[in-house]
Motif scaffolding. Structure first.
Motif, PDB file in Angstrom:
ATOM      1  N   PRO B 496       0.829  -1.223   0.000  1.00 50.31           N
ATOM      2  CA  PRO B 496       0.000   0.000   0.000  1.00 50.31           C
ATOM      3  C   PRO B 496       0.856   1.262   0.000  1.00 50.31           C
ATOM      4  O   PRO B 496       1.823   1.366   0.758  1.00 50.31           O
ATOM      5  N   GLY B 497       0.502   2.209  -0.879  1.00 52.83           N
ATOM      6  CA  GLY B 497       1.143   3.524  -0.882  1.00 52.83           C
ATOM      7  C   GLY B 497       2.469   3.587  -1.583  1.00 52.83           C
ATOM      8  O   GLY B 497       3.052   4.668  -1.702  1.00 52.83           O
ATOM      9  N   VAL B 498       2.983   2.481  -2.086  1.00 49.76           N
ATOM     10  CA  VAL B 498       4.298   2.526  -2.728  1.00 49.76           C
ATOM     11  C   VAL B 498       4.175   3.184  -4.101  1.00 49.76           C
ATOM     12  O   VAL B 498       3.342   2.801  -4.925  1.00 49.76           O
ATOM     13  N   VAL B 499       4.985   4.201  -4.338  1.00 48.92           N
ATOM     14  CA  VAL B 499       4.921   4.961  -5.576  1.00 48.92           C
ATOM     15  C   VAL B 499       6.020   4.504  -6.532  1.00 48.92           C
ATOM     16  O   VAL B 499       5.843   4.464  -7.737  1.00 48.92           O
ATOM     17  N   ARG B 500       7.146   4.167  -5.949  1.00 43.65           N
ATOM     18  CA  ARG B 500       8.271   3.817  -6.801  1.00 43.65           C
ATOM     19  C   ARG B 500       9.178   2.833  -6.068  1.00 43.65           C
ATOM     20  O   ARG B 500       9.358   2.924  -4.855  1.00 43.65           O
ATOM     21  N   VAL B 501       9.750   1.906  -6.795  1.00 47.44           N
ATOM     22  CA  VAL B 501      10.646   0.922  -6.193  1.00 47.44           C
ATOM     23  C   VAL B 501      11.935   0.890  -7.001  1.00 47.44           C
ATOM     24  O   VAL B 501      11.899   0.852  -8.226  1.00 47.44           O
ATOM     25  N   GLU B 502      13.058   0.975  -6.300  1.00 42.61           N
ATOM     26  CA  GLU B 502      14.338   0.853  -7.001  1.00 42.61           C
ATOM     27  C   GLU B 502      15.145  -0.276  -6.391  1.00 42.61           C
ATOM     28  O   GLU B 502      15.283  -0.347  -5.159  1.00 42.61           O
ATOM     29  N   PRO B 503      15.666  -1.174  -7.216  1.00 42.94           N
ATOM     30  CA  PRO B 503      16.364  -2.347  -6.695  1.00 42.94           C
ATOM     31  C   PRO B 503      17.746  -2.001  -6.157  1.00 42.94           C
ATOM     32  O   PRO B 503      18.336  -0.980  -6.525  1.00 42.94           O
ATOM     33  N   MET B 504      18.252  -2.849  -5.297  1.00 44.23           N
ATOM     34  CA  MET B 504      19.578  -2.667  -4.742  1.00 44.23           C
ATOM     35  C   MET B 504      20.199  -4.055  -4.577  1.00 44.23           C
ATOM     36  O   MET B 504      19.522  -5.015  -4.248  1.00 44.23           O
ATOM     37  N   ARG B 505      21.472  -4.153  -4.882  1.00 43.26           N
ATOM     38  CA  ARG B 505      22.155  -5.433  -4.709  1.00 43.26           C
ATOM     39  C   ARG B 505      23.369  -5.164  -3.847  1.00 43.26           C
ATOM     40  O   ARG B 505      24.227  -4.349  -4.214  1.00 43.26           O
ATOM     41  N   PRO B 621       2.852   9.763   1.351  1.00 41.95           N
ATOM     42  CA  PRO B 621       2.901  10.098   2.787  1.00 41.95           C
ATOM     43  C   PRO B 621       1.603   9.752   3.518  1.00 41.95           C
ATOM     44  O   PRO B 621       1.638   9.347   4.676  1.00 41.95           O
ATOM     45  N   ALA B 622       0.489   9.893   2.815  1.00 43.55           N
ATOM     46  CA  ALA B 622      -0.804   9.674   3.481  1.00 43.55           C
ATOM     47  C   ALA B 622      -1.003   8.217   3.862  1.00 43.55           C
ATOM     48  O   ALA B 622      -1.802   7.899   4.731  1.00 43.55           O
ATOM     49  N   ARG B 623      -0.254   7.319   3.192  1.00 40.13           N
ATOM     50  CA  ARG B 623      -0.498   5.893   3.451  1.00 40.13           C
ATOM     51  C   ARG B 623       0.669   5.221   4.165  1.00 40.13           C
ATOM     52  O   ARG B 623       0.818   4.005   4.102  1.00 40.13           O
ATOM     53  N   ARG B 624       1.478   6.043   4.829  1.00 38.13           N
ATOM     54  CA  ARG B 624       2.667   5.483   5.494  1.00 38.13           C
ATOM     55  C   ARG B 624       2.324   4.404   6.508  1.00 38.13           C
ATOM     56  O   ARG B 624       2.958   3.354   6.551  1.00 38.13           O
ATOM     57  N   THR B 625       1.307   4.698   7.339  1.00 40.51           N
ATOM     58  CA  THR B 625       0.948   3.756   8.406  1.00 40.51           C
ATOM     59  C   THR B 625       0.621   2.384   7.822  1.00 40.51           C
ATOM     60  O   THR B 625       1.094   1.354   8.298  1.00 40.51           O
ATOM     61  N   ARG B 644      12.920   8.761   7.691  1.00 41.19           N
ATOM     62  CA  ARG B 644      12.519   9.837   8.579  1.00 41.19           C
ATOM     63  C   ARG B 644      12.948   9.553  10.025  1.00 41.19           C
ATOM     64  O   ARG B 644      13.318  10.443  10.775  1.00 41.19           O
ATOM     65  N   ASP B 645      12.921   8.299  10.402  1.00 40.39           N
ATOM     66  CA  ASP B 645      13.326   7.920  11.759  1.00 40.39           C
ATOM     67  C   ASP B 645      14.785   8.271  12.015  1.00 40.39           C
ATOM     68  O   ASP B 645      15.154   8.721  13.092  1.00 40.39           O
ATOM     69  N   VAL B 646      15.603   8.007  10.995  1.00 39.08           N
ATOM     70  CA  VAL B 646      17.026   8.274  11.141  1.00 39.08           C
ATOM     71  C   VAL B 646      17.245   9.762  11.379  1.00 39.08           C
ATOM     72  O   VAL B 646      17.983  10.178  12.278  1.00 39.08           O
ATOM     73  N   VAL B 647      16.537  10.571  10.575  1.00 35.97           N
ATOM     74  CA  VAL B 647      16.679  12.023  10.699  1.00 35.97           C
ATOM     75  C   VAL B 647      16.161  12.496  12.053  1.00 35.97           C
ATOM     76  O   VAL B 647      16.800  13.280  12.743  1.00 35.97           O
ATOM     77  N   ASP B 648      14.990  11.962  12.448  1.00 31.04           N
ATOM     78  CA  ASP B 648      14.416  12.366  13.733  1.00 31.04           C
ATOM     79  C   ASP B 648      15.332  12.044  14.897  1.00 31.04           C
ATOM     80  O   ASP B 648      15.517  12.856  15.803  1.00 31.04           O
ATOM     81  N   SER B 649      15.896  10.850  14.862  1.00 32.94           N
ATOM     82  CA  SER B 649      16.708  10.448  16.012  1.00 32.94           C
ATOM     83  C   SER B 649      17.952  11.329  16.086  1.00 32.94           C
ATOM     84  O   SER B 649      18.435  11.656  17.161  1.00 32.94           O
ATOM     85  N   TYR B 650      18.434  11.742  14.931  1.00 34.41           N
ATOM     86  CA  TYR B 650      19.566  12.670  14.929  1.00 34.41           C
ATOM     87  C   TYR B 650      19.173  13.968  15.614  1.00 34.41           C
ATOM     88  O   TYR B 650      19.860  14.460  16.501  1.00 34.41           O
TER      89      TYR B 650
END
Lengths: 239, 791
Positions: B496-505, B621-625, B644-650
């Motif tokens: 739910p709410g995913v707009v874009r996905v980019e792969p990572m290896r 953002p509206a569907r983050r939960t 966002r958590d990383v930034v907040d904790s900083y």
């Protein structure tokens, strides 16, 4: 003497000055009445502690009396606040001190310029220095001048603003006879040529002979006033 | 000894007469001593605590992770010469669903013996009890995580273990020397809310992950004479066929590395800051004592005429210095202990020890006193000696008049524009070149201290913006349990709410160039990636070419390679192919040591198809939960990082601490600036009392002479400020090179305009205040007395 009645420049009445030195109260002046007249050369004579310096300081606006009044023309110096007394000194009075009090970081010319720059109708620093015969020492610093030369620069500095009053506190006190005479000649010249009312403090009775009037002080009171019939030129003085 | 006590009475009265100046110097010294006592004692406490903890709880020397090995391997590891003790275990990641928290948290599950037994990296049980053999789902949890979630023994947490949701029961709260500093995956700062370490019974954990009779992690201790590199080499050889990721020693162990880095930082602080303050204090003492000795020449002559020896006279003035210095030491020790306690408390939030107390070491106090007295004596000895050496007859005479000459300014012909007052200023400055220079440097150091204390926030802010606003635009990064076909991305796209996905290896590799090697993560990125781009510290995008490696600049330094050089790439996964790759470029990044490569190139290198190990997601953002809840329940996902958590904790942790540090730096800088300007002004006033009185007599107003007296200091202050800004920038650069240029993280040299302005303002305000304090004294100038006296 057929001259018109002399104009009184200073009027002091019932001057008293007491101050505390630690636990002790010192009575420097105990009721002095005094007039100084325009253009005259007065010597204030007395031993140390007689009150002559206190009197001169009050006349010069460096100090105020505890009681009594003192006026300079239309200025009341009795209760002057700091600003008024500063303006009075700046505009009307020239001072010469026993220890010259030149600014060591300024040359002779610049020491004089210090005063001409804040005066209303000054002579140029060069004129003033020529007046005391130091034209060739104009750009020397105080540390490069002898005591007598330094004192003459101090006189040039005092008279450069064309003051109406020149007050000198033991001007020769730190000098030998020959240099002292040179300094007195400079003061004499200022008094004669510029007509500046001049008061010189000294405990050296010989100097009194060059004055128009000699006022003797003792214990804070005027002990006597004498008028010299003939003034002895400074260069003839010896002590 | 009546006479000596008379001399001491003179000492006390002299001190009282100059109390303002003495107090200013005392304060400057106290700042230096406080910084020293704080840093050295905290350093000592931290080091002692670390050492004691490591020893008592048997912190391992070597660590190794592998894919899966039979328990029998342990015996062969123990046979490696130099190995003292071996502990095998199972370490697994898990996604947690904690009651009261919408977004997922991650945990590291570590197996422990089913019954209490001596073990390496032993646990300190803060609360509750040890797990009970046979009770499934019992865990001990790390203290930080327990505190962040108010978890108590008896509470439960849900976790996805091996793709199955399970209930874990907390039975105790524990600490481990392995996690003194506890960082979760993707975290740059400890965030106890989002990452925790869970210890679970070995049989239980092995059951969940189908690891019976096997392990995937081992730690060992070494005998005193063992060679760590040799043990690691042999260990790697043993674990290679079991998917070993390469063993490493304590120096590369994350928690230990951070702790060591902190100790290094403290050492820097213990050296730099006190040196500045002690230097300034020594200079101020020199100025004040020189002046005092100058005005007391006649007294000195009299003392010597009475028969006092040179040594007695010297001692008299040294006592004056000692009184000021010891007062400074006393104030400094008290303040330093207080600051140290605060610092220790702050550390306790980052570093978890069973016990961590600030201890005031008497030796440190003695050392601080010794150094301070040394600085004081050094600063004043010459002046005192000079006074004591004068023959009485000469000392009776006043000091020779000051000699002045035309200044450079005037020789250049600029004097026409200068008023006599300005000339007095310029000549006075030029005449006392050394004092002028030292005064200027002193004020400049105040500016520099503010910059030194404030630029850290600028640099970190810059990194945060560069990293989390410019380079990384994803909301969530997920890691898969194991390398997966690209098809897994479709699953993510449908969350739910995913707009874009980019792969990572990501592949664990060891890069080797001649005898140098480094274990790093090789990150495959797509050339057209828009969510997470490779960028340098200055937010310039660094292109990743279709072939070849882009290395962190730090990594290239460590391997001593340059673009164009070839590297051996040893893959630490699967059948561990060894390939070679060319260094195509470098990226000046801010943290870690990473190698980037085009995703397709990584797949080619691995001789695999479209394989990915994770993905970056951009979400509505509206569907983050909704997204968070879905991710928590996606079995394939083993780890989640929410940006966002990383930034907040900083913001929460570092932000607050930096503000506190900045406050202290402002106080410190204010003290230096005030100390220097105030003392200079007082000395100038004393030296030029007669001159200023003369000017007053000549008709100068109070304001005009204040201009002459303070103008000079204003000029020096204004000269010092740009100098200080430059100096602060230089010191910041040095500090970055010395402390903040490590494999873990690197700070860019960024000093914001605001910081520059702030540093200048603090100094200016301190200057103006001291000017006003001294200016008020001009009103008390006794014209008559000054005229009567000889110089």
């Amino acid at each position: 003497m057929t001259a018109p009645p002399p104009e009184s420049v200073f009027q002091a009445r019932g001057l008293t000055k007491t101050y505390r030195m630690g636990e002790v109260t010192v009575h420097a002046l105990r009721g002095v009445d005094l007039d100084l007249f325009a253009g005259e050369f007065v010597v204030l004579l007395g031993p140390s502690g007689s009150g002559k310096s206190t009197l001169l300081n009050i006349l010069g606006g460096l100090d105020t009396p505890s009681e009594g009044t003192v006026r300079y023309r239309d200025h009341d110096l009795t209760n002057g606040d700091d600003g008024r007394l500063t303006r009075y000194r700046r505009e009307h009075v020239g001072f010469v001190f026993q220890f010259y009090n030149l600014i060591p970081s300024l040359t002779a010319r610049e020491n004089v310029a210090l005063v001409t720059e804040i005066a209303r109708d000054p002579m140029t620093p060069e004129e003033a220095i020529k007046l005391v015969g130091l034209a060739d020492r104009m750009d020397h610093f105080p540390s490069q001048l002898s005591g007598g030369e330094q004192q003459r620069v101090a006189i040039a500095r005092a008279v450069a603003k064309r003051p109406e009053v020149l007050l000198c506190d033991e001007p020769t006190g730190a000098l030998d006879v020959n240099t002292g005479v040179l300094v007195l000649e400079a003061i004499e010249k200022v008094n004669r040529d510029l007509g500046t009312t001049t008061a010189v403090i000294t405990h050296n009775a010989v100097i009194a002979d060059m004055a128009d009037r000699v006022i003797s002080l003792r214990d804070g009171r005027i002990a006597g006033v004498r008028t010299n019939a003939t003034k002895v030129p400074a260069k003839e003085l010896k002590w | 000894m009546v006479i000596v006590s008379a001399l001491n009475r003179k000492l006390l009265r002299d001190l009282r007469g100059q109390w303002g100046q003495a107090a200013a110097i005392t304060l400057v010294l106290a700042c230096g001593v406080a910084a020293f006592v704080m840093a050295v004692n905290t350093l000592g406490s931290l080091r002692r605590t670390q050492q004691g903890y490591y020893d008592r709880y048997r912190f391992a020397h070597v660590f190794a992770h592998l894919k899966r090995a039979p328990d029998s391997l342990a015996g062969r590891v123990a046979d490696i010469p130099g190995v003292a003790q071996v502990q095998t275990r199972i370490v697994m990641p898990a996604t947690l669903d904690v009651p009261g928290m919408v977004e997922p948290a991650s945990a590291r599950l570590i197996s422990i013996p089913d019954r209490p037994a001596p073990m390496l990296n032993g646990l300190f049980l803060r609360k509750g009890r040890y797990i009970e053999a046979g009770n499934r789902g019992e865990v001990l949890i790390s203290e930080g995580f327990a505190q962040a979630h108010h978890l108590e023994p008896g509470d439960t947490v849900f976790a996805i273990l091996n793709s199955r949701k399970q209930t874990l029961r907390v039975v105790g709260v524990a600490l481990s020397p392995e996690y003194v500093y506890q960082l979760g995956p993707g975290q740059i700062l400890p965030d106890d809310r989002r990452f925790g370490v869970f210890w679970m019974g070995h049989t239980d954990l092995a059951g969940v992950f189908d690891m019976k009779g096997a392990f995937n992690d081992l730690t060992l201790t070494l005998t005193p004479e063992a060679s760590e590199p040799e043990v690691i080499r042999r260990l790697d050889a043993l674990t290679e066929r079991y998917g070993g990721l390469g063993a490493y020693g304590r120096a590369d162990q994350q928690s230990h590395e951070f702790l060591d880095n902190e100790l290094k930082e403290l050492r820097g602080m213990a050296l730099v800051v006190p040196s500045i303050f002690l230097g300034v204090a020594a200079f101020l003492l020199n100025v004040v004592i020189s002046r005092t000795v100058g005005t007391q020449r006649e007294q000195i002559a009299a003392l010597k005429a009475f028969g006092y020896t040179r040594w007695e006279v010297t001692l008299h003035y040294l006592k004056f210095v000692a009184a000021i210095v010891l007062a400074g030491v006393a104030v400094g020790v008290v303040t330093g202990s207080w600051l140290g306690r605060g610092m220790t408390e702050m550390y306790s939030a980052f570093f978890r020890f069973p016990e961590f107390d600030f201890q005031l070491d008497p030796q440190v106090v003695a050392l601080a006193a010794g150094i301070s007295v040394g600085a004081g004596v050094l600063g004043t000895f010459a002046a005192v000696r000079r006074a004591a050496a004068l023959p009485p007859a000469e000392a009776m005479k006043p000091e020779p008049p000051a000699t002045y000459s035309r200044t450079l300014v005037e020789r250049l012909g600029l004097h026409r524009v200068l008023s006599p007052a300005m000339r007095m200023m310029v000549r006075h400055i030029e005449r006392q070149k050394l004092k002028t220079a030292l005064t200027t440097i002193g004020i400049a150091l105040a500016v520099a201290v503010v910059i030194l204390g404030s630029f850290g926030k600028d640099a970190i802010d810059h990194v945060m913006v560069a990293q989390f606003s410019v380079a990384q635009r994803q909301d969530v990064t997920v890691g898969f349990v194991e390398p997966t076909s690209r098809a897994a991305l479709y699953e993510l796209e449908h969350l739910p709410g995913v707009v874009r996905v980019e792969p990572m290896r990501a592949v664990a590799v060891r890069l080797r160039s001649t005898h140098r090697s480094r274990r790093v993560g090789l990150i495959g990125v797509r050339a057209d990636a828009s969510l997470v781009r490779v960028m340098d510290i200055h937010t310039n995008p660094v292109p990743v070419p279709p072939d070849g490696l882009v290395l962190s600049k730090k990594l290239a330094e460590l391997l001593e390679v340059r673009p164009g050089d070839s590297l051996e790439v040893e893959v630490m996964e699967e059948d561990r192919p060894v390939r070679s790759a060319v260094v195509a470029g470098l990226v000046d990044d801010f943290a870690g040591t990473t190698a980037f490569m085009d995703l397709a190139a990584v797949n080619r290198l691995m001789r695999e198809g479209d394989v990915v190990t994770g993905a970056h997601l951009l979400a509505d953002p509206a569907r983050r939960t909704e997204l968070y809840t879905a991710v928590k329940n996606t079995p394939r996902v083993s780890g989640v990082i929410i940006k966002r958590d990383v930034v907040d904790s900083y913001q929460k942790t570092i932000g607050e601490n930096i503000l506190k540090m900045r406050l202290f730096n402002v106080i410190f800088a204010g003290v230096i600036a005030f100390g220097v300007v105030y003392n200079s002004a007082r000395i100038a006033l004393a030296e030029r009392r007669r001159e200023l009185a003369t000017l007053r007599v000549l008709g100068f107003t109070r304001g005009e002479i204040a201009q002459i007296l303070l103008g000079e200091l204003a000029l020096l202050t204004l000269t010092a400020i740009p100098l200080g800004l430059l100096c602060g920038y230089g010191l910041a650069f040095a500090l970055i090179k010395a402390v903040y240029d490590t494999e873990l993280f690197r700070l860019p040299l960024v000093v914001s305009d605001w910081t520059f302005g702030f540093a200048a303002s603090i100094t200016l305000v301190a200057g103006v205040v001291s000017g006003l304090v001294v200016g008020r004294r001009l009103g008390e100038l006794d014209m008559v007395a000054a005229l009567k006296s000889r110089e």
